[in-house]
Design an enzyme around this catalytic site. Structure first.
Site, PDB file in Angstrom:
ATOM      1  N   ASP A 151      -7.123  32.025  11.120  1.00  0.00           N
ATOM      2  CA  ASP A 151      -6.464  30.772  10.736  1.00  0.00           C
ATOM      3  C   ASP A 151      -4.972  31.003  10.493  1.00  0.00           C
ATOM      4  OD1 ASP A 151      -9.056  29.678  10.726  1.00  0.00           O
ATOM      5  OD2 ASP A 151      -9.352  30.313   8.650  1.00  0.00           O
ATOM      6  N   HIS A 179     -13.030  28.870   5.946  1.00  0.00           N
ATOM      7  CA  HIS A 179     -12.834  29.306   7.330  1.00  0.00           C
ATOM      8  C   HIS A 179     -13.595  28.414   8.303  1.00  0.00           C
ATOM      9  CE1 HIS A 179     -11.792  31.957  10.586  1.00  0.00           C
ATOM     10  NE2 HIS A 179     -13.037  32.334  10.812  1.00  0.00           N
TER      11      HIS A 179
END
Length: 329
Positions: A151, A179
Site C-alpha cells: 500500500d 490491508h
C-alpha cells in the site's frame, strides 16, 4: 549469520520474493518451504552467484522442521488466490488454515524469529498468527508483522505520477489502517516532502491506492493478482527488519502490528479501538521499537476515511481471533 525462510516459496509471490532474498547481501542462508516444487525452485536459485546458500523443503521427511529450525526471519506469502465460484469465506477458511499451521511451525521450531505475514486477508491472518503464538506461550508482539508495504509502495508511485517526481522512493507517504479496501488509509497531509494533491484528484487517488489490487487483476484478465509488486514490497520490508536487527537505526515503515504489546501502541489503540493497526513502526534490534501515533494528526478528509477503516478492521480482526478460538468444522 542470517537465516531467512520463505513459506510458500513456490507460488506467484514466493518465487520472486525468494529471488530477491537470494541476491540480498544481508541473507546468508535461504530456506524455502512449500507443498510442491520447492526443491526445484531452490536448485534454480542456487545457481545464482550470490553468497546465500539455498535449500528447498517439502512437507514430507520433516521438511517443515528442517526449513524453520534456526530461522531468524520467516516470511509467509503462502495461500491460494480466489478462484471462480469460490466465496470470500471459502478463501478465508483455506488461507487461515494454511497460516495457522505454518505459524504452529514457527512456534515449535523458531519461536524467536521475526514473522512477516503476507498471506491474505492480512487483517485476519495476523490476529490468527498472534493467537497461535499466544497458545504456544511464545508470542512476542515486537516480532510479528503484517506486511502492508505494498500500500505504501503504491502510494509513493501514484503520488509521484501526479506531482512529477521521477523517483517515487524519494517520497514518504504514510499509509495506515489495514490491508484491504476501505481499511487502507493514505495520509497525504503527512507526506514528506509535502505534496499538493489537487482536490479534484483526491478521491480517485485514494480509491486507486485502496483498490490497487483490482487494477492488477483486471489488467491480467482475471488470471492473476499482484504477485511481482507484492514480492518487492515483502522484500523491502524484510530487508528493513534485517537491517534493524543488525543495529541500523532510524528505520521506519508502516506495518500491521499488535498495539497493546508495543511502545506507543496504547495511544493508537485508544483512538482506533483496534488491537491491530498499521502505523509507522520504528524498527530496532528486537523488532518493533515503537510506533508513531500519527492517527491523531489526520485532517478532516482523512478522519472520515479512518472511521470506515475502524469499522471494517474490527470485524476482520474478530474473525481471525474467532477462527482460532472456535475453529470451523
Amino acid at each position: 549469520m542470517v537465516k531467512a525462510v520463505v513459506a510458500g516459496a513456490s507460488g506467484g509471490i514466493g518465487q520472486p520474493l525468494s529471488l530477491l532474498l537470494k541476491i540480498s547481501p544481508l541473507v546468508d542462508e535461504l530456506s524455502l518451504y512449500d507443498v510442491v516444487n520447492t526443491p526445484g525452485v531452490a536448485t534454480d536459485l542456487s545457481h545464482i552467484s550470490s553468497p546465500a546458500t539455498t535449500a528447498g523443503y517439502l512437507p514430507q521427511e520433516d521438511g517443515l522442521k528442517k526449513a524453520f529450525t534456526g530461522a531468524d526471519i520467516v516470511v509467509i506469502p503462502a495461500g491460494i488466490p480466489r478462484k471462480p465460484g469460490m466465496t470470500r469465506d471459502d478463501l478465508f477458511k483455506i488461507n487461515a488454515g494454511i497460516v495457522r499451521d505454518l505459524v504452529k511451525g514457527v512456534a515449535e521450531y523458531c519461536p524467536n524469529a521475526f514473522v512477516l505475514i503476507i498471506s491474505n486477508p492480512v487483517n485476519s491472518t495476523v490476529p490468527i498468527a498472534a493467537e497461535v503464538l499466544k497458545n504456544a506461550g511464545v508470542f512476542n508482539p515486537k516480532k510479528l508483522f503484517g506486511v502492508t508495504t505494498l500500500d505504501v509502495v503504491r502510494a509513493e508511485t501514484f503520488v509521484a505520477e501526479i506531482v512529477g517526481e521521477k523517483n517515487p522512493a524519494k517520497l514518504t507517504i504514510p499509509v495506515i489502517g489495514g490491508h484491504s479496501g476501505e481499511t487502507i488509509v493514505p495520509l497525504f497531509s503527512q507526506a514528506s516532502p509535502k505534496v499538493n494533491i489537487p482536490a479534484d484528484q483526491l478521491d480517485a487517488l485514494t480509491k486507486r491506492i485502496q483498490f490497487g489490487g483490482d487494477e492488477v487483476v483486471q489488467a491480467k484478465g482475471g488470471l492473476g493478482s499482484a504477485t511481482l509488486s507484492m514480492a518487492y514490497a515483502g522484500f523491502r520490508f524484510a530487508e528493513k527488519v534485517i537491517k534493524a536487527s543488525k543495529g541500523e537505526t532510524g528505520i521506519v515503515e508502516p506495518s500491521f502490528v499488535y498495539l497493546p504489546g508495543v511502545e506507543g501502541g496504547d495511544a493508537v489503540q485508544k483512538i482506533t479501538n483496534c488491537d491491530f493497526f498499521s502505523v509507522p513502526v520504528e524498527l530496532g534490534t528486537e523488532g518493533v521499537k515503537s510506533v508513531a501515533n500519527i492517527v491523531a494528526n489526520a485532517n478532516d478528509y482523512e478522519k472520515k476515511l479512518l472511521e470506515a477503516a475502524y469499522t471494517g478492521l474490527g470485524g476482520n480482526i474478530a474473525k481471525g481471533v474467532e477462527f482460532i478460538k472456535n475453529p470451523p468444522a
